[in-house]
Design a protein around this motif. Structure first.
Motif, mmCIF file in Angstrom:
data_model
loop_
_atom_site.group_PDB
_atom_site.id
_atom_site.type_symbol
_atom_site.label_atom_id
_atom_site.label_comp_id
_atom_site.label_asym_id
_atom_site.label_seq_id
_atom_site.Cartn_x
_atom_site.Cartn_y
_atom_site.Cartn_z
ATOM 1 N N ASP A 177 0.889 -1.132 0.230
ATOM 2 C CA ASP A 177 0.055 0.032 -0.105
ATOM 3 C C ASP A 177 0.846 1.290 -0.091
ATOM 4 O O ASP A 177 2.320 1.162 0.311
ATOM 5 N N GLU A 198 -7.167 2.630 -8.769
ATOM 6 C CA GLU A 198 -8.437 1.855 -8.332
ATOM 7 C C GLU A 198 -9.700 2.495 -8.333
ATOM 8 O O GLU A 198 -10.557 2.124 -7.918
ATOM 9 N N THR A 200 -10.662 5.362 -6.886
ATOM 10 C CA THR A 200 -11.204 5.667 -5.585
ATOM 11 C C THR A 200 -10.922 7.015 -5.310
ATOM 12 O O THR A 200 -9.715 7.173 -4.985
ATOM 13 N N ALA A 212 -10.413 6.183 -0.168
ATOM 14 C CA ALA A 212 -9.400 5.350 -0.027
ATOM 15 C C ALA A 212 -8.671 5.332 1.247
ATOM 16 O O ALA A 212 -8.197 4.467 1.797
ATOM 17 N N LEU A 270 -7.626 1.414 1.953
ATOM 18 C CA LEU A 270 -6.923 1.267 0.427
ATOM 19 C C LEU A 270 -5.291 1.771 0.844
ATOM 20 O O LEU A 270 -4.532 1.135 0.170
#
Length: 468
Positions: free
Chosen positions: A92, A137, A139, A144, A149
């Protein structure tokens, strides 16, 4: 796993419409660094962007060093962070940031580079990575962050946050805390050779933008600062405004006793007493960073009756925590210091607010759209903040020139944030505030992914081109 496959720093030049004087510097032109990151995950690719002004005498406030030397180090820290980041992999964005921050901090310490400056390179790459992941993504940033995320774990930065829930409702607008620079004309009569029809004086800015919040820069000389505050507050009253405001101490003081005498003089002034008690948000960094985190300053702050926060002394991930342990009321969010540490600091200030009054503000660095401003705004809005210092629209008055269609694409995607005035796209301020609804739905502040490939690569030579 996300892998950073390419980091490309570039640069363009930006000119002010009016000079910006702060502390020991006056800015009339500045390089605008742009970092582009390409990431890959499971065969899918995405690009992200971030940008930052490279202003004189803020990251390092050495009055004796030539700006060319300061600028060369700024370029070095960005190029080093870019080189280190290429090839990094992590599950991440937060883990990518932690790995880069450790490597960049270790390198900076070995080179004798202050943490505030070495962290500039980290923050630029971090923001570009966040942008790339949000785009990959599909988002928006706030979603997020809340969904996990991005992987932020604030308790890793501040262990006391284990179990603390910090989930403010995003703000759909932010009040502009307008910077009153040390060289700014206060009245219309003080203005000579106005560059355009936009406001130059504070008087005109109050009238044109409907301002309700101010950031007032001071010199640390009580008599002069009191007179300046009198004039600014009088102009505000004439405009029908009782402003909320911060006082920026500009690191003017090198001894704790200076602050005691200065604040004593301000607070004893009968004309200022009500405003300082009712409307002052905080005093920002009155102490030089060489002494700001000393025990002597801590003793003074614990005895003081005014909230004081750090800004330039926020050099490392634990600086705000250490400052609050000393007696400071909190700190500031600035994109150049980093998104994840800024959010963790906001959570820390929120947690400690249960025990004593705390303050956390969002600050500008003469930042410009179309990249830096909306990224700053979306972080501040996600943190539920109500106001943010803005000054780039005042001193520069335009978007950074990143490409021939930059203005049109930004304005089309964010009509609540921009408007066209005198043939240029500019920040849209109504009733003293900016709207954040469209930046909250963008991947990371800006919806269109711009093509910056025509900008020259960032080097010491291109950064100083036409500047020095």
């Amino acid at each position: 796993m996300y892998r950073i496959v390419r980091v490309t720093p570039r640069v363009t030049q930006t000119d002010t419409r009016i000079p910006f004087r702060y502390g020991i510097a006056e800015m009339t032109r500045a390089p605008h660094a742009v970092v582009e990151v390409e990431i890959v995950r499971d065969g899918r690719r995405s690009r992200g962007l971030a940008a930052e002004q490279l202003p004189p005498k803020w990251f390092t406030k050495d009055p004796d060093s030539p700006y060319a030397d300061d600028l060369a180090v700024m370029v070095d820290v960005i190029l080093h962070a870019a080189g280190v980041a290429e090839g990094m992999s992590a599950p991440d964005a937060f883990q990518l940031w932690r790995e880069l921050d450790r490597a960049q901090s270790d390198w900076g310490q070995a080179q004798g580079i202050p943490g505030l400056l070495s962290g500039l390179g980290t923050a630029l790459v971090e923001r570009a990575v966040i942008d790339a992941i949000c785009r990959l993504e599909e988002t928006p940033f706030a979603d997020a962050l809340r969904s996990g995320l991005l992987g932020l774990q604030s308790q890793i930065i501040h262990p006391e946050l284990h179990g603390h829930r910090f989930a403010p409702a995003p703000s759909t607008h932010l009040f502009v805390r307008h910077t009153v620079g040390l060289g700014d004309p206060l009245t219309d009569a003080d203005v000579h050779d106005a560059p355009d029809h936009l406001p130059v004086s504070l008087q005109a800015s109050l009238r044109h933008y409907g301002l309700t919040h101010l950031k007032i820069k001071t010199r640390g000389e009580a008599g002069e600062d009191i007179e300046r505050l009198h004039r600014i507050l009088a102009l505000s009253r004439e405009a029908g405004v009782t402003p909320r405001f911060t006082i920026d101490g500009n690191e003017a003081m090198t001894q704790a006793a200076q602050f005691t005498d200065w604040w004593g003089a301000l607070s004893e002034d009968r004309e200022l007493e009500g405003a300082l008690t009712r409307d002052l948000i905080a005093v920002e960094q009155p102490f030089a960073r060489t002494v700001a985190l000393s025990d002597e300053v801590g003793r003074t702050l614990r005895a003081a009756s005014v909230p004081v926060i750090i800004d330039e002394s926020d050099a490392d991930v634990d600086s705000v925590r250490l400052a609050m342990d000393l007696g400071y009321a909190g700190g500031t969010y600035k994109g150049c210091k980093g998104v994840f540490r800024g959010i963790a600091n906001a959570a820390l200030v929120d947690a400690r607010g249960a025990e004593r009054p705390t303050v956390f503000t969002a600050e500008d660095l003469a930042t410009l759209p179309p990249l830096t401003v909306p990224q700053d705004l979306v972080v501040a809005a996600t943190l539920g903040m109500t106001h943010i210092e803005r000054n780039g629209h005042h001193y520069f008055g335009r978007l950074a020139g990143l490409g021939p269609d930059t203005d049109d694409r930004a304005a089309a995607a964010h009509p609540d944030l921009y408007e066209e005035l005198e043939g240029r796209v500019r920040l849209r301020i109504r009733d003293g505030r900016v709207a954040t609804e469209s930046v909250l739905t963008a991947p990371f502040g800006l919806t269109p992914l711009l093509n910056v490939s025509a900008l020259p690569p960032l080097t010491s030579a291109t950064a100083t081109d036409g500047l020095i």
